[in-house]
Design an enzyme around this catalytic site. Sequence first.
Site, PDB file in Angstrom:
ATOM      1  N   SER A   1     -83.274 -76.870 -30.439  1.00 46.04           N
ATOM      2  CA  SER A   1     -84.003 -76.982 -29.173  1.00 46.04           C
ATOM      3  C   SER A   1     -83.288 -77.996 -28.300  1.00 46.04           C
ATOM      4  O   SER A   1     -82.599 -78.887 -28.820  1.00 46.04           O
ATOM      5  CB  SER A   1     -85.442 -77.454 -29.425  1.00 46.04           C
ATOM      6  OG  SER A   1     -86.107 -77.745 -28.207  1.00 46.04           O
TER       7      SER A   1
ATOM      8  N   TYR B   1     -92.002 -82.800 -33.753  1.00 43.38           N
ATOM      9  CA  TYR B   1     -91.205 -81.621 -33.395  1.00 43.38           C
ATOM     10  C   TYR B   1     -89.815 -82.041 -32.925  1.00 43.38           C
ATOM     11  O   TYR B   1     -88.793 -81.519 -33.390  1.00 43.38           O
ATOM     12  CB  TYR B   1     -91.918 -80.828 -32.309  1.00 43.38           C
ATOM     13  CG  TYR B   1     -91.176 -79.588 -31.837  1.00 43.38           C
ATOM     14  CD1 TYR B   1     -91.265 -78.393 -32.538  1.00 43.38           C
ATOM     15  CD2 TYR B   1     -90.389 -79.608 -30.689  1.00 43.38           C
ATOM     16  CE1 TYR B   1     -90.591 -77.253 -32.112  1.00 43.38           C
ATOM     17  CE2 TYR B   1     -89.709 -78.484 -30.252  1.00 43.38           C
ATOM     18  CZ  TYR B   1     -89.818 -77.314 -30.965  1.00 43.38           C
ATOM     19  OH  TYR B   1     -89.149 -76.191 -30.540  1.00 43.38           O
TER      20      TYR B   1
END
Length: 257
Positions: A150, A163
Amino acid sequence: MPLLKDKVAIVTGASSGIGRAIALNFAAEGASVVIADTVELPIEGGESTASLIQQAGGTAMHVVTDISDWNSVDALVATTVARFSRLDVMVNNAAVYTSTNLVQTSPEQWNRVIGVNLTGFFYCCKRAVLQMLTQAPVNEVRGRIINISSQHGMVACPGDFPYSVSKGGIVQMTRQIAVDHADDLIVCNAIAPGKIITGKPGVANNSDALDYSRRRTPWPRLGAPSDVAGAALFLASDMASYVTGINLMVDGGWMAG
């Protein structure tokens, strides 16, 4: 000739969203695809990924898999090899999140996110490499690993501490595997999506999050799962013959801004 003709690929988290798009794209390009997910039906609704591939004339099967459990991952790869005799491409996509900052994150939430997003990727990468080491090279490659990271593995993810930390770990894991196993002819790359619109529930798709993402993204639209699938296809194919250890940004210019 299809780009992935005669290739065998596992895609984790492929029942929905980005993983689903990757699996469909791989199958359309000739790969036999194993959909590894805890559930079979997509969040977005509709038929299962395996059913769609089979209806289009492709080859696919679904294997119920919890990547946070080594035995489940071991069984996934063993089942794949028993059916298709080899594993050419491992796409690690399955992920969870909590939308909690440091002080809000409970030990249980931390353990769950790290257990799936980091330990799960470690299990999948390790088991894939163990299999690939037993295989003869094809066009100088024994196998390929693609980790979905990401942009939030490189810049902070506002309000989601576990995360973002897990995604940063995936970026470094990718580099480590690429360097350590280059002599083994195993390729390992990552893809860092920007804001991709999927059916994912929760705050990721609320109006504030979408507004933030639009302001952060130079390109005049947000991403679609097919954008990531195209990048994965490139990295899974022989077109990427001298590419390893990269974290390919598919982010509409997010990280350039």
